[in-house]
Scaffold this active site. Sequence first.
Site, PDB file in Angstrom:
ATOM      1  N   TYR A 132       0.857  -1.193   0.000  1.00 38.63           N
ATOM      2  CA  TYR A 132       0.000   0.000   0.000  1.00 38.63           C
ATOM      3  C   TYR A 132       0.886   1.234   0.000  1.00 38.63           C
ATOM      4  CZ  TYR A 132      -3.733   3.147   1.795  1.00 38.63           C
ATOM      5  OH  TYR A 132      -4.640   4.164   1.983  1.00 38.63           O
ATOM      6  N   LYS A 160      -1.733  -1.646  -3.836  1.00 37.77           N
ATOM      7  CA  LYS A 160      -2.710  -0.558  -3.833  1.00 37.77           C
ATOM      8  C   LYS A 160      -1.929   0.727  -4.045  1.00 37.77           C
ATOM      9  CE  LYS A 160      -6.022   1.902  -0.883  1.00 37.77           C
ATOM     10  NZ  LYS A 160      -6.629   1.993   0.475  1.00 37.77           N
TER      11      LYS A 160
END
Length: 294
Positions: A132, A160
């Site tokens: 992320y 992500k």
Amino acid sequence: MFQGVYTAIITPFKNDKIDYDSYNKLLEKQIKAGVNGVVPCGTTGESPTLSHTEHAELIRETVKAVQGKIQVVAGTGSNSTREAIELTEAACKDSVDGILSVNPYYNKPTQEGLFQHFQAVAEHSSVPVMLYNIPGRTSINLQPETVFRLSEIKRIRSMKEATGDLGQMGKLISLVGNKMTVLSGDDNLTLPLLAIGGVGVVSVVSNLFPKAMVEMVKYFQDGKVIEARKIHYDFIEAFALAFMETNPIPIKAAMSWFGHCEPEIRLPLTRLSQNETSVKFKKALEVLKEKGYE
């Protein structure tokens, strides 16, 4: 590898406790809409304000509630590698489908520090890891070259991407190829990212409109670009206003407006400011509802 729509689900509170009655209804809404999964204990779930006990319990209850109907990708990030490992191991014991591991915040490690951090987390995970990258919240940018190195590690399978930089995203996708999937971390960039090789989104707006986000991604994947584009343009104002204040302040307010939870949010975050912009946000959401979006 993860692909499709994953909802960065909110954590509803009532009297400063997790409101599991509301939470389970939110999960039912996500399942019914056909999302691929939910991400509890992330930024949108106010993970920094959850105690370790609440964090573990929320993940456990999420797995129990969805009954394998959708995936559970648990947020287990920390700026302490040791703590991130402990959270990851605990989540794996609760049978999650994956973990979301954010850049270590505040410490500002070097790229080598980031590599070694994620390598250590992956070594202690029994499930796939979604990296992320959100430099706006962590003050450090996980560079594409570092992600390429990390893509050689067995458990690291997805990312992500929330830099807001399509140039960086394109470079990342060209480097990792089919070793990893890349999902948008910004609702307003979901469609542009799909166009350059991304495969989905970890969405904030899908808390309220999960079916619409599923339809937009599926339309694009099925080659129905015009239909996907229409949804994108219908939502473009809501995408922007959902971040008019620090996430998850606006989406928490929006969910309360439509009866899904209390407006309660934990300090140091505060409730959405009542001004012309918040009125505009509510109106934009009401218009989407009137158009039949769910």
